[in-house]
Design an enzyme around this catalytic site. Structure first.
Site, PDB file in Angstrom:
ATOM      1  N   GLU A  64       0.812  -1.213   0.000  1.00  0.00           N
ATOM      2  CA  GLU A  64       0.000   0.000   0.000  1.00  0.00           C
ATOM      3  C   GLU A  64       0.851   1.272   0.000  1.00  0.00           C
ATOM      4  O   GLU A  64       0.385   2.347   0.368  1.00  0.00           O
ATOM      5  CB  GLU A  64      -0.972  -0.039   1.185  1.00  0.00           C
ATOM      6  CG  GLU A  64      -1.993  -1.159   0.995  1.00  0.00           C
ATOM      7  CD  GLU A  64      -2.893  -1.399   2.193  1.00  0.00           C
ATOM      8  OE1 GLU A  64      -4.017  -1.835   1.972  1.00  0.00           O
ATOM      9  OE2 GLU A  64      -2.454  -1.158   3.330  1.00  0.00           O
ATOM     10  N   HIS A  85      -6.251  -0.297   9.602  1.00  0.00           N
ATOM     11  CA  HIS A  85      -7.442  -1.102   9.376  1.00  0.00           C
ATOM     12  C   HIS A  85      -8.206  -1.223  10.703  1.00  0.00           C
ATOM     13  O   HIS A  85      -8.710  -2.307  11.034  1.00  0.00           O
ATOM     14  CB  HIS A  85      -7.072  -2.491   8.870  1.00  0.00           C
ATOM     15  CG  HIS A  85      -6.274  -2.490   7.607  1.00  0.00           C
ATOM     16  ND1 HIS A  85      -5.693  -3.636   7.096  1.00  0.00           N
ATOM     17  CD2 HIS A  85      -5.966  -1.504   6.732  1.00  0.00           C
ATOM     18  CE1 HIS A  85      -5.055  -3.356   5.973  1.00  0.00           C
ATOM     19  NE2 HIS A  85      -5.193  -2.062   5.736  1.00  0.00           N
ATOM     20  N   TYR A 110     -13.441  18.138  18.278  1.00  0.00           N
ATOM     21  CA  TYR A 110     -12.079  17.623  18.172  1.00  0.00           C
ATOM     22  C   TYR A 110     -11.840  16.923  16.841  1.00  0.00           C
ATOM     23  O   TYR A 110     -10.741  16.979  16.293  1.00  0.00           O
ATOM     24  CB  TYR A 110     -11.779  16.696  19.356  1.00  0.00           C
ATOM     25  CG  TYR A 110     -11.872  17.441  20.658  1.00  0.00           C
ATOM     26  CD1 TYR A 110     -10.856  18.301  21.046  1.00  0.00           C
ATOM     27  CD2 TYR A 110     -13.006  17.343  21.454  1.00  0.00           C
ATOM     28  CE1 TYR A 110     -10.944  19.032  22.224  1.00  0.00           C
ATOM     29  CE2 TYR A 110     -13.113  18.069  22.629  1.00  0.00           C
ATOM     30  CZ  TYR A 110     -12.080  18.915  23.005  1.00  0.00           C
ATOM     31  OH  TYR A 110     -12.191  19.640  24.163  1.00  0.00           O
ATOM     32  N   HIS A 150     -12.252  -0.623   3.804  1.00  0.00           N
ATOM     33  CA  HIS A 150     -10.829  -0.894   3.967  1.00  0.00           C
ATOM     34  C   HIS A 150     -10.243  -0.297   5.245  1.00  0.00           C
ATOM     35  O   HIS A 150      -9.643  -1.010   6.048  1.00  0.00           O
ATOM     36  CB  HIS A 150     -10.114  -0.343   2.725  1.00  0.00           C
ATOM     37  CG  HIS A 150      -8.652  -0.610   2.665  1.00  0.00           C
ATOM     38  ND1 HIS A 150      -7.957  -0.642   1.471  1.00  0.00           N
ATOM     39  CD2 HIS A 150      -7.718  -0.829   3.628  1.00  0.00           C
ATOM     40  CE1 HIS A 150      -6.680  -0.881   1.703  1.00  0.00           C
ATOM     41  NE2 HIS A 150      -6.511  -0.992   3.015  1.00  0.00           N
TER      42      HIS A 150
END
Length: 207
Positions: A64, A85, A110, A150
């Site tokens: 990735e 993940h 926040y 994902h």
């Protein structure tokens, strides 16, 4: 990077060998290796790539790496990227996005202050360059995104800031799931934009 990886595992945000982190050093990046737990990183075993994605040294990088490269290309002041993940981010990434500009609504100040608008990037198999290309080309200012089905990816000026933003995004995703179906009270557009202007994040016309 070693300490950040260990901390993310301790927080339960990087199960197994999932997730990856990187830091940019000039025209290069240090990236976690493929198939290694972020809780057991070795400072002598980090992959080195240039910003074109060419593997220069060290073990084989995470597949990735294109996500990290995309964020560095589109964000000149980004010094680190964290991709997770984590459970709540993955769950939120399986839902219909709140808006075109942010998959997550302005549910807390926040989230807006530390993360800002977080678009949903369309699904592609892990490591598929199409997802990175969409992230890089998206005509919208952002420093975090959810990847459909994902997880999350966050870019900040430092690794500490990227980790903290990733943790804040995970909390916002958790609150999104907990309040789903309950008509939660959200920050107004004006309130979110005021915070974004004050804290240097991105939201709507304050981007």
């Amino acid at each position: 990077m070693v300490e950040t990886g260990r901390r993310l595992v301790e927080l339960g945000l990087s199960p197994g060998t999932s997730g990856n982190i990187s830091v940019r050093l000039g025209d290069r990046m240090l990236l976690t290796p493929t198939n290694e737990s972020m809780g057991a990183l070795d400072p002598e075993r980090l992959a080195v790539l240039d910003l074109s994605g060419k593997h220069l040294a060290g073990p084989k990088p995470s597949k990735e790496f294109t996500l990290h490269r995309a964020f560095y290309r589109r964000t000149p002041d980004a010094g680190a990227v964290v991709h997770l993940h984590s459970v709540n981010a993955v769950a939120a990434a399986c839902l219909t996005p709140w808006s075109e500009s942010s998959a997550v609504a302005p549910i807390t100040p926040y989230f807006v202050m530390r993360v800002g608008q977080t678009p949903l990037i369309g699904y592609a198999p892990p490591g598929d360059i199409a997802q990175a290309e969409e992230l890089e080309a998206l005509d919208l200012p952002f420093r975090a995104a959810l990847l459909a089905n994902h997880g999350s990816v966050v870019a900040q000026s430092t690794l500490s800031a990227a980790m903290n933003a990733a943790v804040e995004l995970e909390e916002a995703c958790k609150l999104t799931l907990l309040t789903s179906g309950h008509s939660p009270r959200l920050l107004t557009t004006a309130q979110a934009e005021e915070l974004a202007l004050k804290y240097g994040s991105y939201w709507g016309s304050a981007s």
